[in-house]
Design a protein around this motif. Sequence first.
Motif, PDB file in Angstrom:
ATOM      1  N   THR A  35       5.314  -9.687 -15.766  1.00  0.00           N
ATOM      2  CA  THR A  35       5.571  -8.264 -15.959  1.00  0.00           C
ATOM      3  C   THR A  35       4.231  -7.544 -16.019  1.00  0.00           C
ATOM      4  N   LEU A  36       4.069  -6.573 -15.143  1.00  0.00           N
ATOM      5  CA  LEU A  36       2.814  -5.825 -15.122  1.00  0.00           C
ATOM      6  C   LEU A  36       2.804  -4.774 -16.224  1.00  0.00           C
ATOM      7  N   GLY A  37       1.662  -4.665 -16.868  1.00  0.00           N
ATOM      8  CA  GLY A  37       1.454  -3.611 -17.853  1.00  0.00           C
ATOM      9  C   GLY A  37       0.596  -2.522 -17.223  1.00  0.00           C
ATOM     10  N   ASP A  38      -0.224  -1.916 -18.029  1.00  0.00           N
ATOM     11  CA  ASP A  38      -1.113  -0.868 -17.528  1.00  0.00           C
ATOM     12  C   ASP A  38      -2.195  -1.467 -16.636  1.00  0.00           C
ATOM     13  N   ILE A  39      -2.564  -0.724 -15.631  1.00  0.00           N
ATOM     14  CA  ILE A  39      -3.673  -1.089 -14.765  1.00  0.00           C
ATOM     15  C   ILE A  39      -4.829  -0.189 -15.160  1.00  0.00           C
ATOM     16  N   VAL A  40      -5.937  -0.808 -15.556  1.00  0.00           N
ATOM     17  CA  VAL A  40      -7.087  -0.034 -16.023  1.00  0.00           C
ATOM     18  C   VAL A  40      -8.338  -0.422 -15.237  1.00  0.00           C
ATOM     19  N   LEU A  41      -9.256   0.498 -15.195  1.00  0.00           N
ATOM     20  CA  LEU A  41     -10.568   0.279 -14.613  1.00  0.00           C
ATOM     21  C   LEU A  41     -11.556   0.236 -15.767  1.00  0.00           C
ATOM     22  N   VAL A  42     -12.396  -0.777 -15.807  1.00  0.00           N
ATOM     23  CA  VAL A  42     -13.488  -0.818 -16.775  1.00  0.00           C
ATOM     24  C   VAL A  42     -14.765  -0.600 -15.981  1.00  0.00           C
ATOM     25  N   TRP A  43     -15.457   0.491 -16.284  1.00  0.00           N
ATOM     26  CA  TRP A  43     -16.619   0.899 -15.502  1.00  0.00           C
ATOM     27  C   TRP A  43     -17.875   0.750 -16.336  1.00  0.00           C
ATOM     28  N   CYS A  44     -18.817  -0.007 -15.811  1.00  0.00           N
ATOM     29  CA  CYS A  44     -20.132  -0.154 -16.433  1.00  0.00           C
ATOM     30  C   CYS A  44     -21.147   0.260 -15.384  1.00  0.00           C
ATOM     31  N   GLN A  45     -21.610   1.502 -15.469  1.00  0.00           N
ATOM     32  CA  GLN A  45     -22.555   2.056 -14.494  1.00  0.00           C
ATOM     33  C   GLN A  45     -23.847   1.260 -14.534  1.00  0.00           C
ATOM     34  N   PHE A 100     -11.719   3.047 -18.360  1.00  0.00           N
ATOM     35  CA  PHE A 100     -12.492   2.806 -19.570  1.00  0.00           C
ATOM     36  C   PHE A 100     -13.963   2.740 -19.186  1.00  0.00           C
ATOM     37  N   ILE A 101     -14.780   3.529 -19.859  1.00  0.00           N
ATOM     38  CA  ILE A 101     -16.195   3.605 -19.507  1.00  0.00           C
ATOM     39  C   ILE A 101     -17.053   2.954 -20.577  1.00  0.00           C
ATOM     40  N   ILE A 102     -17.867   2.005 -20.145  1.00  0.00           N
ATOM     41  CA  ILE A 102     -18.934   1.457 -20.977  1.00  0.00           C
ATOM     42  C   ILE A 102     -20.159   2.286 -20.608  1.00  0.00           C
ATOM     43  N   ARG A 103     -20.553   3.156 -21.522  1.00  0.00           N
ATOM     44  CA  ARG A 103     -21.581   4.137 -21.180  1.00  0.00           C
ATOM     45  C   ARG A 103     -22.922   3.489 -20.891  1.00  0.00           C
TER      46      ARG A 103
END
Length: 173
Positions: A35-45, A100-103
Amino acid sequence: LDSEGNETTTVPAYYTAMKTAVNSSKDYLQSNNYTLGDIVLVWCQGENDAAYLGSDTANSYCTEYGTTCKTDEQKKAYYKKGFSRIVEKLKEDVGLSSAFIIRIGHSKTKVLRNEVIIQAQNELCKENPNCVMVSTIFAGAINFIEEDGSVRNLMIDASHYLPEGYVRAGMEA
């Protein structure tokens, strides 16, 4: 985005690869009864990436992308518009729910760098309900304070972190 900041029809290869990977993963999981839940992007510039995204000494911005922004406000607006567009396209193409951003942190030099990107990411997470700041640990990676009060460096060179730095950012996120 083109030199005027408008969307172009050109789709970068990295976006196509990301979209393909997410959709392939979704197909695999669904075909195996997950079962798929939320699809998120984790971004670390990347700090190296930020060097040509506004921190260079010539004060030009994104010249590699056909755009030149000279003021900090232009640089921030360009970054926020481009990142927001990626998030919107991922919502359309793969069902993304949040980014989701890792600043980004400062580079390990005598001059503080990446301030414009830091400000842009802060503003982006306040203005765009789809973007959430989940870690700011890299802001202090040059002088990381341990629980015992000792100070050390989590950076391996001017723009990269020790593996422990990335682990700590992930744990905070």
